[in-house]
Design a protein around this motif. Structure first.
Motif, short mmCIF file in Angstrom:
data_model
loop_
_atom_site.label_atom_id
_atom_site.label_comp_id
_atom_site.label_asym_id
_atom_site.label_seq_id
_atom_site.Cartn_x
_atom_site.Cartn_y
_atom_site.Cartn_z
N GLY A 199 -43.89 -5.10 -24.24
CA GLY A 199 -43.93 -5.10 -22.95
C GLY A 199 -45.00 -4.71 -22.07
O GLY A 199 -45.28 -3.83 -21.29
N SER A 200 -45.93 -5.57 -22.40
CA SER A 200 -47.44 -5.57 -21.85
C SER A 200 -47.43 -5.79 -20.42
O SER A 200 -48.60 -5.43 -19.77
CB SER A 200 -48.46 -6.51 -22.55
OG SER A 200 -48.03 -7.85 -22.44
N GLY A 201 -46.44 -6.33 -19.73
CA GLY A 201 -46.50 -6.50 -18.42
C GLY A 201 -47.53 -7.42 -17.74
O GLY A 201 -47.96 -8.57 -18.35
N ASN A 202 -48.32 -6.88 -16.87
CA ASN A 202 -49.43 -7.46 -16.37
C ASN A 202 -50.94 -7.65 -17.04
O ASN A 202 -51.73 -7.80 -16.56
CB ASN A 202 -49.41 -7.16 -14.74
CG ASN A 202 -50.01 -5.95 -14.38
OD1 ASN A 202 -50.29 -5.17 -15.49
ND2 ASN A 202 -50.30 -5.73 -13.03
N ILE A 213 -54.73 -10.45 -17.83
CA ILE A 213 -55.34 -11.26 -18.91
C ILE A 213 -54.89 -12.70 -18.96
O ILE A 213 -53.83 -12.81 -18.33
CB ILE A 213 -55.01 -10.55 -20.11
CG1 ILE A 213 -53.19 -10.23 -20.23
CG2 ILE A 213 -55.71 -8.99 -20.22
CD1 ILE A 213 -52.79 -9.45 -21.20
N ASN A 214 -55.51 -13.53 -19.98
CA ASN A 214 -55.35 -14.89 -20.13
C ASN A 214 -54.02 -14.98 -21.20
O ASN A 214 -53.60 -16.28 -21.38
CB ASN A 214 -56.41 -15.76 -19.97
CG ASN A 214 -56.99 -16.01 -18.91
OD1 ASN A 214 -56.48 -16.09 -17.96
ND2 ASN A 214 -58.23 -16.17 -19.13
N ASP A 215 -53.89 -14.13 -22.05
CA ASP A 215 -53.38 -14.53 -23.34
C ASP A 215 -52.16 -13.49 -23.54
O ASP A 215 -52.13 -13.49 -25.05
CB ASP A 215 -54.37 -14.21 -24.37
CG ASP A 215 -54.98 -12.70 -24.56
OD1 ASP A 215 -55.18 -12.15 -23.55
OD2 ASP A 215 -54.99 -12.31 -25.52
N THR A 216 -51.35 -13.44 -22.84
CA THR A 216 -50.17 -12.59 -23.06
C THR A 216 -49.25 -13.39 -24.12
O THR A 216 -48.93 -14.80 -23.68
CB THR A 216 -49.15 -12.34 -22.02
OG1 THR A 216 -49.93 -11.47 -21.19
CG2 THR A 216 -47.94 -11.52 -22.07
N LEU A 231 -46.49 1.23 -26.15
CA LEU A 231 -45.39 1.06 -25.31
C LEU A 231 -45.72 1.74 -23.97
O LEU A 231 -45.92 2.85 -23.88
CB LEU A 231 -44.06 1.71 -26.02
CG LEU A 231 -43.34 0.79 -27.07
CD1 LEU A 231 -42.24 1.71 -27.50
CD2 LEU A 231 -42.84 -0.35 -26.77
N VAL A 232 -45.90 0.89 -22.86
CA VAL A 232 -46.34 1.28 -21.74
C VAL A 232 -45.19 1.08 -20.71
O VAL A 232 -44.74 0.07 -20.24
CB VAL A 232 -47.53 0.69 -21.00
CG1 VAL A 232 -47.90 1.24 -19.74
CG2 VAL A 232 -48.93 0.64 -21.94
#
Length: 410
Positions: free
Chosen positions: A265-268, A297-300, A332-333
């Protein structure tokens, strides 16, 4: 963590500088097969690395003018009319109108008495004392002590200090973790700087035990969510996670580059960007169901988090420990509450370290409805011990903290 449920189609026009910066930490195959561009919608010049390089205090809102500050920092048009969807739907112009109205109609009613009446706002010195807790230039424990020591008994500041200190769990020496010393040359953290401004603007000096009852928010929050994320990382948080990834001394079975961090759930990507800036290897995973105006980031890795943990990509499987990702740290953020997302992720993970950034009261805003992550872990995952709970910068009306859980030995 999700400010909006609108799906955003990722652009394919990336920034080569940022890809180069992360390529040493993420396998090339993972970058190419899970591509997402670092960008800000409506800006033709946004570059995360240059954003941090040029960031300074003059880019924070001057005279409480958030609209101009965001336009300038992210390279947006003065007439920008993007609609930020989160707890509310607002444009920058509408948010600025709300800011300019101050406390009209209870817009700053974060603190109330026993019968629900709004009480006088905190003094500026108390607001500054709260924001300084999270500054990389201060010692967190000393700042918390000072917050309490200089509070008049029964005052709002006293209630805030009691709440924060009662929830504080600094790491014990047996964990091989420690809160970091204050930095002489602090790392840049634009989110912290603009969050500290919001505390002054909204007359917010931190949560109390009554904050769990606060149901209102402010028009500023969707702006923060879309550009920076749902909660602000601190030097404490970055340092503690880095210590987990790269423990001091000669730890056994640790890769030369440290334990990888899987952020579900890394979002933006703001946390991933900051963690990489201090040398961590981060695999950001998100299903891309939510729209973000800014992506850092470029690599989600765009996939379902549960599926990633169960069957990590072939090119990453060896580094994370195969199914269950037992050799990685789980981060988990602001995990979502719906569909038992947090519970399913934690049950699927087979490693030894779980880090959660979310609410520390029972308002059900993250993790679990009506329950804290601490109480859920104690009941549902007793094989893990909570070893750290430290406050994080809380937006007005919120009560956030960083939790670290370690698997018990034996």
């Amino acid at each position: 963590m999700a400010p909006s449920t609108r799906r955003l189609k990722a652009s394919r026009s990336g920034n080569s500088q940022n890809t180069t910066a992360i390529s040493s930490q993420v396998p090339k195959q993972a970058i190419m097969s899970h591509f997402q561009t670092a960008s800000t919608q409506g800006s033709g010049k946004f570059d995360p690395n240059l954003f941090f390089y040029h960031w300074n205090d003059s880019l924070t809102p001057q005279n409480n003018d958030l609209r101009t500050a965001i336009n300038k920092a992210f390279g947006l048009r003065p007439e920008d009319d993007y609609v930020y969807h989160a707890v509310a739907s607002v444009t920058l112009a509408q948010a600025q109108v709300a800011i300019d109205h101050g406390d009209v109609n209870g817009l700053h009613a974060w603190y109330r008495d026993e019968i629900g009446q709004q009480i006088p706002p905190p003094q500026l010195k108390d607001i500054e004392a709260y924001t300084q807790i999270f500054s990389p230039l201060t010692s967190t424990t000393k700042a918390l002590t000072a917050l309490a020591a200089n509070a008049k008994k029964g005052s709002l500041r006293d209630a805030i200090a009691q709440h924060l200190n009662s929830n504080l769990l600094p790491p014990a020496s047996t964990t091989r973790l420690s809160l970091p010393a204050k930095q002489k040359t602090p790392i840049k953290n634009p989110y912290y700087d603009i969050w500290a401004w919001s505390c002054r603007c909204l007359e917010w000096a931190g949560p109390t035990d009554k904050t769990v009852m606060v149901r209102q928010s402010h028009h500023i929050l969707p702006i923060f969510y879309h550009h920076f994320g749902c909660v602000c990382p601190t030097w404490d948080a970055l340092s503690l996670i880095t210590q987990l990834a790269k423990p001091p001394g000669k730890a056994k079975n640790i890769p030369i580059n440290g334990r990888p961090i899987i952020e579900i759930g890394s979002g933006n990507g703001y946390w991933a960007h900051m963690l990489r800036g201090v040398g961590c290897t981060v695999y950001p995973v998100d299903n891309a169901a939510s729209a973000w105006r800014t992506t850092w980031i470029n690599d989600t890795i765009i996939t379902d988090g549960i599926q990633f943990l169960q069957r990590p990509p072939v090119d990453l499987s060896g580094s994370v420990g195969g199914s269950g990702c037992k050799d990685a740290i789980l981060l988990l953020v602001y995990p979502q509450v719906s569909a038992d997302f947090t519970g399913r992720v934690i049950r699927t993970y087979q490693g030894d370290y779980i880090v959660v950034a979310g609410t520390q009261n029972g308002n059900g805003f993250t993790g679990f409805p009506g329950e804290t992550i601490s109480s859920w872990m104690k009941r549902e995952r007793p094989q893990f011990e909570k070893v750290v709970q430290i406050p994080l910068p809380s937006f007005a009306g919120k009560d956030e903290a960083l939790f670290i859980f370690m698997r018990r030995s034996g």
